[in-house]
Design an enzyme around this catalytic site. Sequence first.
Site, short mmCIF file in Angstrom:
data_model
loop_
_atom_site.label_atom_id
_atom_site.label_comp_id
_atom_site.label_asym_id
_atom_site.label_seq_id
_atom_site.Cartn_x
_atom_site.Cartn_y
_atom_site.Cartn_z
N GLY A 18 63.12 72.16 -9.88
CA GLY A 18 64.34 72.40 -10.64
C GLY A 18 65.29 71.22 -10.62
O GLY A 18 65.83 70.82 -11.65
N ARG A 19 65.48 70.68 -9.44
CA ARG A 19 66.37 69.52 -9.29
C ARG A 19 65.84 68.32 -10.07
O ARG A 19 66.58 67.65 -10.80
CB ARG A 19 66.52 69.17 -7.81
N ASN A 90 62.62 78.87 -13.28
CA ASN A 90 61.95 78.05 -12.27
C ASN A 90 62.14 78.54 -10.84
O ASN A 90 61.31 78.23 -9.97
CB ASN A 90 62.48 76.61 -12.37
N TYR A 156 52.23 85.73 -3.27
CA TYR A 156 52.68 84.60 -4.10
C TYR A 156 51.70 84.39 -5.26
O TYR A 156 52.11 84.23 -6.42
CB TYR A 156 52.77 83.35 -3.24
#
Length: 256
Positions: A18-19, A90, A156
Site C-alpha cells: 500500500g505504501r 489492499n 490466509y
Amino acid sequence: MKIDGKVAIVTGASSGFGRALAWRLAGKGAKVVLGDISDAAGTALEKEINAKYPGQAIFRVCDVTSKADQQRLFEAAKTKWGSIDIVVNNAGIGESKQFDKDEEDIWVKVLRIDLEAVIIGTRLALTEMIAAGKGGVIVNTASLAGLYPQWNQPVYAAAKGGVVHFTRSVGEFAKRHGIHINAICPGFSPTGILVSAEKTLGPLFMKATQDRVPVEQVIDAFIMSIEDDTLYGQSIRITKQLGIDLYKWRSAKSSL
C-alpha cells in the site's frame, strides 16, 4: 487508464504494498486517499507524500472491517477532489498463530480483513463508479496463496482464494459498466506480513519462502492492472521464476 490527474483510494496504505503503491501513484500524478488503521503511520505518510508532491495525498483512519470507515474514504475523495477513479482494496493481515493452536479463533479476523473488507470496498466502488457513469478501476490484493494451497497459512490462503474468485466473478459485470477489476497475486515479498509470519511459524516457513519477489515488481503489476484497460477479472501473478504474468485458468466449460 491514464493515472495522471485521477483520484485513487488505497487501503492498508501506510506499509508494504500500500505504501509503495501510494508513492508510485502520486509520482504519476494521481490524487491519493490513504486509508489505514494506524493514525500515526498514515499521518506521517500523508506529510511525506505532500512534501514531495504538494496537495496530492490525504489520510483518513480506516478500519476496513467497518463499512462506515470505508465509506468515509469515498466521501473524503469526493469532497476533496470530486471523483473516484481508482480503488485499491489492499489492507491485509496474515495468521498470527499456527492454525491447530488457534484456540481463540484469531483466524476469524483474517477472513474479515482479507476477504470481507475487500468485498465491502468493491461493492462501494462499483456503486460509486456506476453512478458516476465514467468507468473506473478496482484492484484487489490477493496472493499466490490464493492460487495454490498453503499448508502454513490455510485461512490466509482461503481468504485470498476468495478474493481471486470473487474478483473473477465480478469482472464481467464490472466490464459492462466500463469498470475493470483485477486481482494481484504476488509470491512471497519482503513486507510486514511476511516478517510477522516468519516470527509465528519459524524456520520451516522461512525455508519455504526463499523465492521472493521485490516489492517494486509487485507495484509494477498494480500499475499494469490500472493502466491496461483490456484486463478484466484477471489474476495477475508475480513470481521469481516467471515475473509478471496472467494466471491461466481452465475454461469454465472444460470437463471435470
